[in-house]
Design a protein around this motif. Structure first.
Motif, mmCIF file in Angstrom:
data_model
loop_
_atom_site.group_PDB
_atom_site.id
_atom_site.type_symbol
_atom_site.label_atom_id
_atom_site.label_comp_id
_atom_site.label_asym_id
_atom_site.label_seq_id
_atom_site.Cartn_x
_atom_site.Cartn_y
_atom_site.Cartn_z
ATOM 1 N N UNK A 33 0.827 -1.212 0.000
ATOM 2 C CA UNK A 33 0.000 0.000 0.000
ATOM 3 C C UNK A 33 0.861 1.262 0.000
ATOM 4 N N UNK A 34 2.111 1.103 0.444
ATOM 5 C CA UNK A 34 3.030 2.245 0.501
ATOM 6 C C UNK A 34 4.134 2.143 -0.554
ATOM 7 N N UNK A 35 4.019 1.114 -1.423
ATOM 8 C CA UNK A 35 4.986 0.957 -2.510
ATOM 9 C C UNK A 35 6.158 0.047 -2.206
ATOM 10 N N UNK A 36 6.131 -0.662 -1.061
ATOM 11 C CA UNK A 36 7.252 -1.510 -0.661
ATOM 12 C C UNK A 36 6.907 -2.992 -0.760
ATOM 13 N N UNK A 37 7.911 -3.786 -1.149
ATOM 14 C CA UNK A 37 7.768 -5.237 -1.201
ATOM 15 C C UNK A 37 8.909 -5.873 -0.420
ATOM 16 N N UNK A 38 8.691 -7.102 0.000
ATOM 17 C CA UNK A 38 9.796 -7.910 0.525
ATOM 18 C C UNK A 38 10.541 -8.405 -0.708
ATOM 19 N N UNK A 39 11.718 -7.910 -0.900
ATOM 20 C CA UNK A 39 12.422 -8.061 -2.176
ATOM 21 C C UNK A 39 12.821 -9.497 -2.477
ATOM 22 N N UNK A 40 13.195 -10.268 -1.478
ATOM 23 C CA UNK A 40 13.733 -11.602 -1.720
ATOM 24 C C UNK A 40 12.971 -12.687 -0.953
ATOM 25 N N UNK A 41 11.767 -13.005 -1.387
ATOM 26 C CA UNK A 41 11.035 -14.097 -0.730
ATOM 27 C C UNK A 41 11.819 -15.406 -0.872
ATOM 28 N N UNK A 42 11.760 -16.245 0.150
ATOM 29 C CA UNK A 42 12.525 -17.502 0.124
ATOM 30 C C UNK A 42 12.126 -18.389 -1.060
ATOM 31 N N UNK A 43 10.856 -18.347 -1.456
ATOM 32 C CA UNK A 43 10.417 -19.237 -2.539
ATOM 33 C C UNK A 43 10.787 -18.705 -3.925
ATOM 34 N N UNK A 44 11.454 -17.562 -3.987
ATOM 35 C CA UNK A 44 11.888 -16.992 -5.265
ATOM 36 C C UNK A 44 13.414 -17.026 -5.415
ATOM 37 N N UNK A 45 14.068 -17.862 -4.628
ATOM 38 C CA UNK A 45 15.529 -17.932 -4.670
ATOM 39 C C UNK A 45 16.032 -18.292 -6.058
ATOM 40 N N UNK A 46 15.324 -19.191 -6.763
ATOM 41 C CA UNK A 46 15.758 -19.623 -8.097
ATOM 42 C C UNK A 46 15.718 -18.474 -9.101
ATOM 43 N N UNK A 47 14.938 -17.442 -8.802
ATOM 44 C CA UNK A 47 14.818 -16.284 -9.696
ATOM 45 C C UNK A 47 15.748 -15.156 -9.263
ATOM 46 N N UNK A 48 15.747 -14.851 -7.970
ATOM 47 C CA UNK A 48 16.518 -13.702 -7.471
ATOM 48 C C UNK A 48 17.977 -14.031 -7.179
ATOM 49 N N UNK A 49 18.253 -15.286 -6.862
ATOM 50 C CA UNK A 49 19.613 -15.670 -6.492
ATOM 51 C C UNK A 49 19.987 -15.245 -5.090
ATOM 52 N N UNK A 50 19.008 -14.820 -4.321
ATOM 53 C CA UNK A 50 19.265 -14.344 -2.956
ATOM 54 C C UNK A 50 18.335 -15.069 -1.988
ATOM 55 N N UNK A 51 18.885 -15.523 -0.881
ATOM 56 C CA UNK A 51 18.064 -16.130 0.164
ATOM 57 C C UNK A 51 18.510 -15.608 1.518
ATOM 58 N N UNK A 52 17.705 -15.907 2.516
ATOM 59 C CA UNK A 52 17.983 -15.458 3.885
ATOM 60 C C UNK A 52 18.105 -13.940 3.958
ATOM 61 N N UNK A 53 17.240 -13.230 3.194
ATOM 62 C CA UNK A 53 17.222 -11.755 3.242
ATOM 63 C C UNK A 53 15.776 -11.298 3.367
ATOM 64 N N UNK A 54 15.081 -11.907 4.311
ATOM 65 C CA UNK A 54 13.629 -11.675 4.424
ATOM 66 C C UNK A 54 13.282 -10.285 4.948
ATOM 67 N N UNK A 55 14.256 -9.581 5.533
ATOM 68 C CA UNK A 55 13.961 -8.250 6.074
ATOM 69 C C UNK A 55 14.391 -7.122 5.123
ATOM 70 N N UNK A 56 14.765 -7.500 3.918
ATOM 71 C CA UNK A 56 15.216 -6.524 2.917
ATOM 72 C C UNK A 56 13.992 -6.007 2.154
ATOM 73 N N UNK A 57 13.695 -4.716 2.304
ATOM 74 C CA UNK A 57 12.543 -4.115 1.642
ATOM 75 C C UNK A 57 13.003 -3.269 0.460
ATOM 76 N N UNK A 58 12.179 -3.268 -0.575
ATOM 77 C CA UNK A 58 12.513 -2.512 -1.779
ATOM 78 C C UNK A 58 11.305 -1.681 -2.206
#
Length: 249
Positions: free
Chosen positions: A199-224
């Motif tokens: 609602x404010x334009x922010x997402x959790x950038x690296x969801x654990x289930x998207x590791x194969x796409x983002x290449x990043x895991x264990x970064x659940x508190x990273x907002x974009x």
């Protein structure tokens, strides 16, 4: 023919003269003269009508051509305006949707025009600050206690950290957060962000289930920050940023 008389009057006059003329020869002359006059008048009238018709057709054709040219010019102008509007909108949102990862380094021409300084030495792109502040205020109103632990870093600092998620911090569009009440409250805070952050334009950038796409895991508190429209769309579709940008092309 007397110019002061109409053709019909002139014809009546000739017929009257003919009726009183003596001799076949004179009658023949008069009939021939009348026939020639009638033919001349008819031909003249026909030529005049034909010329008028040509002028009308030419005028109609010229008007249709003018209208077609005006319509074509209007369409070209509208198309150009739409292209400019589209380009303007694209430029307006491109900074929000920039993808920076191991396969997409920060473009050389990327520039953050102005920062907003936050507490504890943190800073973000000035354009995202109002929405970031609104999100934190809303979270606190709901009993959460968000606190920033990481924000903008320079490209040189990102290379030194050598973590994929560090690259995105060079955009000035990211923050890593925690709960000031301790680690035990972080999971609850991130659930709140997952539900309300878009609602404010922010997402959790690296969801654990998207590791194969983002290449990043264990970064659940990273907002974009990606903007409200894109964030809501990603929430509804379940896409991460890479997937959303790819599907929008």
């Amino acid at each position: 023919m007397n110019e002061n008389k109409s053709f019909s009057e002139w014809l009546k006059y000739k017929m009257k003269v003919l009726s009183v003329s003596d001799g076949h020869f004179f009658r023949f002359i008069w009939i021939t003269a009348i026939a020639i006059s009638v033919a001349t008048v008819l031909i003249s009238a026909g030529v005049k009508v034909s010329a008028e018709n040509k002028e009308k057709k030419a005028a109609i054709a010229a008007e249709e051509k003018r209208k077609a040219e005006e319509a074509e010019a209007a369409l070209a102008s509208l198309t150009e305006a739409k292209e400019k509007e589209k380009a303007s909108k694209t430029n307006a949102i491109s900074w929000m949707l920039i993808v920076v990862n191991l396969n997409n380094p920060l473009p050389d021409n990327f520039e953050i025009k102005e920062f907003t300084d936050l507490v504890n030495g943190h800073k973000v792109d000035k354009r995202i600050y109002p929405d970031l502040q609104d999100m934190f205020d809303s979270a606190r109103a709901d009993g959460q206690t968000p606190s920033i632990v990481s924000s903008y870093i320079t490209p040189e600092e990102a290379k030194a950290v050598a973590l994929p998620c560090a690259l995105e911090h060079t955009t000035g569009l990211c923050v890593d957060i925690t709960s000031s009440q301790g680690e035990d409250n972080v999971e609850d805070l991130m659930k709140w962000v997952a539900e309300n952050g878009p609602k404010f334009g922010f997402i959790i950038r690296y969801p654990d289930d998207k590791y194969s796409v983002t290449g990043v895991k264990d970064a659940k508190t990273h907002l974009r920050y990606v903007g409200k429209e894109a964030a809501q769309a990603m929430k509804e579709s379940g896409q991460c940023l890479e997937e959303y940008v790819q599907s929008d092309q």
